[in-house]
Design a protein around this motif. Sequence first.
Motif, PDB file in Angstrom:
ATOM      1  N   VAL A  66      32.040  33.885  43.987  1.00 15.53           N
ATOM      2  CA  VAL A  66      32.254  33.998  42.622  1.00 15.53           C
ATOM      3  C   VAL A  66      32.173  32.545  41.982  1.00 15.53           C
ATOM      4  N   ILE A  91      41.965  34.774  41.648  1.00 16.26           N
ATOM      5  CA  ILE A  91      40.847  35.839  42.317  1.00 16.26           C
ATOM      6  C   ILE A  91      41.427  37.117  42.426  1.00 16.26           C
ATOM      7  N   GLU A  93      40.532  40.124  44.240  1.00 15.24           N
ATOM      8  CA  GLU A  93      39.344  41.049  45.027  1.00 15.24           C
ATOM      9  C   GLU A  93      40.255  41.690  45.985  1.00 15.24           C
ATOM     10  N   THR A 115      34.058  31.909  48.150  1.00 15.21           N
ATOM     11  CA  THR A 115      32.916  32.900  48.748  1.00 15.21           C
ATOM     12  C   THR A 115      33.779  33.372  50.105  1.00 15.21           C
ATOM     13  N   TYR A 223      36.378  34.317  36.345  1.00 18.69           N
ATOM     14  CA  TYR A 223      35.440  33.961  37.230  1.00 18.69           C
ATOM     15  C   TYR A 223      34.325  35.042  37.269  1.00 18.69           C
ATOM     16  N   ARG A 224      33.221  35.053  37.600  1.00 16.17           N
ATOM     17  CA  ARG A 224      32.268  36.216  37.632  1.00 16.17           C
ATOM     18  C   ARG A 224      31.556  36.349  38.934  1.00 16.17           C
ATOM     19  N   HIS A 225      31.179  37.191  39.271  1.00 20.68           N
ATOM     20  CA  HIS A 225      30.455  37.793  40.638  1.00 20.68           C
ATOM     21  C   HIS A 225      28.983  37.259  40.226  1.00 20.68           C
TER      22      HIS A 225
END
Length: 238
Positions: A66, A91, A93, A115, A223-225
């Motif tokens: 990301v 984050i 996730e 990552t 954030y973005r993937h």
Amino acid sequence: MKERLHKFLARAGIASRRKAEEYIAQGRVAVDGKTVQKMGETVDPALQEITFDGRPVKPPQKKLTVLLNKPAGYVTTMSDPQGRPTVTSLIDEPDLRLFPVGRLDLDTEGALLLTNDGELAQNILHPSRQINRTYHVTVKGHPGREALDSLRRGIMLEGRRTWPARIRKLRRQNDTTTLEVIIHEGRKRQVRKLFAAINHPVLRLKRIAYGGLRLGSLPVGRYRHLGPEDLHLLLRQD
Ligand code: URA
């Protein structure tokens, strides 16, 4: 995230769900050190340790990278003994453990990659790749041509010459100047040290691009993937 124990074991590649249920019944599976033989038990693999025949079982992690727009005041570590906020706290996730690729100082803002792909991280950080990092830097005063040229050529920092930097002025304010600086080294506090060396201390530092990957309009703290095309841009040199 909670899930059924036998489903988790299957997802982790131990066995099919049915077979995993057999293993549980046989007493071969433990959660946090306690054997579980009851059917239908739920677990949270991110928080609990699950073992099969005494060996830890880890879910296969899907690979994710990301791009975060790091706010100032966040440390680039997984945890902080001083209790300051960490970039990883931004984050969300579940089940994935993303770590920062390289670092930004506490007060530096902007593009930071995280990552769980160790190989990719190593590839990005390897000096031989010479990936450009682009910064917008606001410094005290108005650095002159000669001082900037010395940074462009490279200066001695801690006994080692810095690689040439690309520098252009963006704006001149009352008593500050904003510049764009492109370097491919990732030495600790490098941009701050470069400008301290010419007596124009950095007041604000923001990384706006990593390789060909730009922050764009990503809001601070978000954030973005990254997809395959982003990773291509990242590793591409301009
Ligand atoms: N250079 C610095 O001085 N600080 C950063 O965070 C990144 C580059």
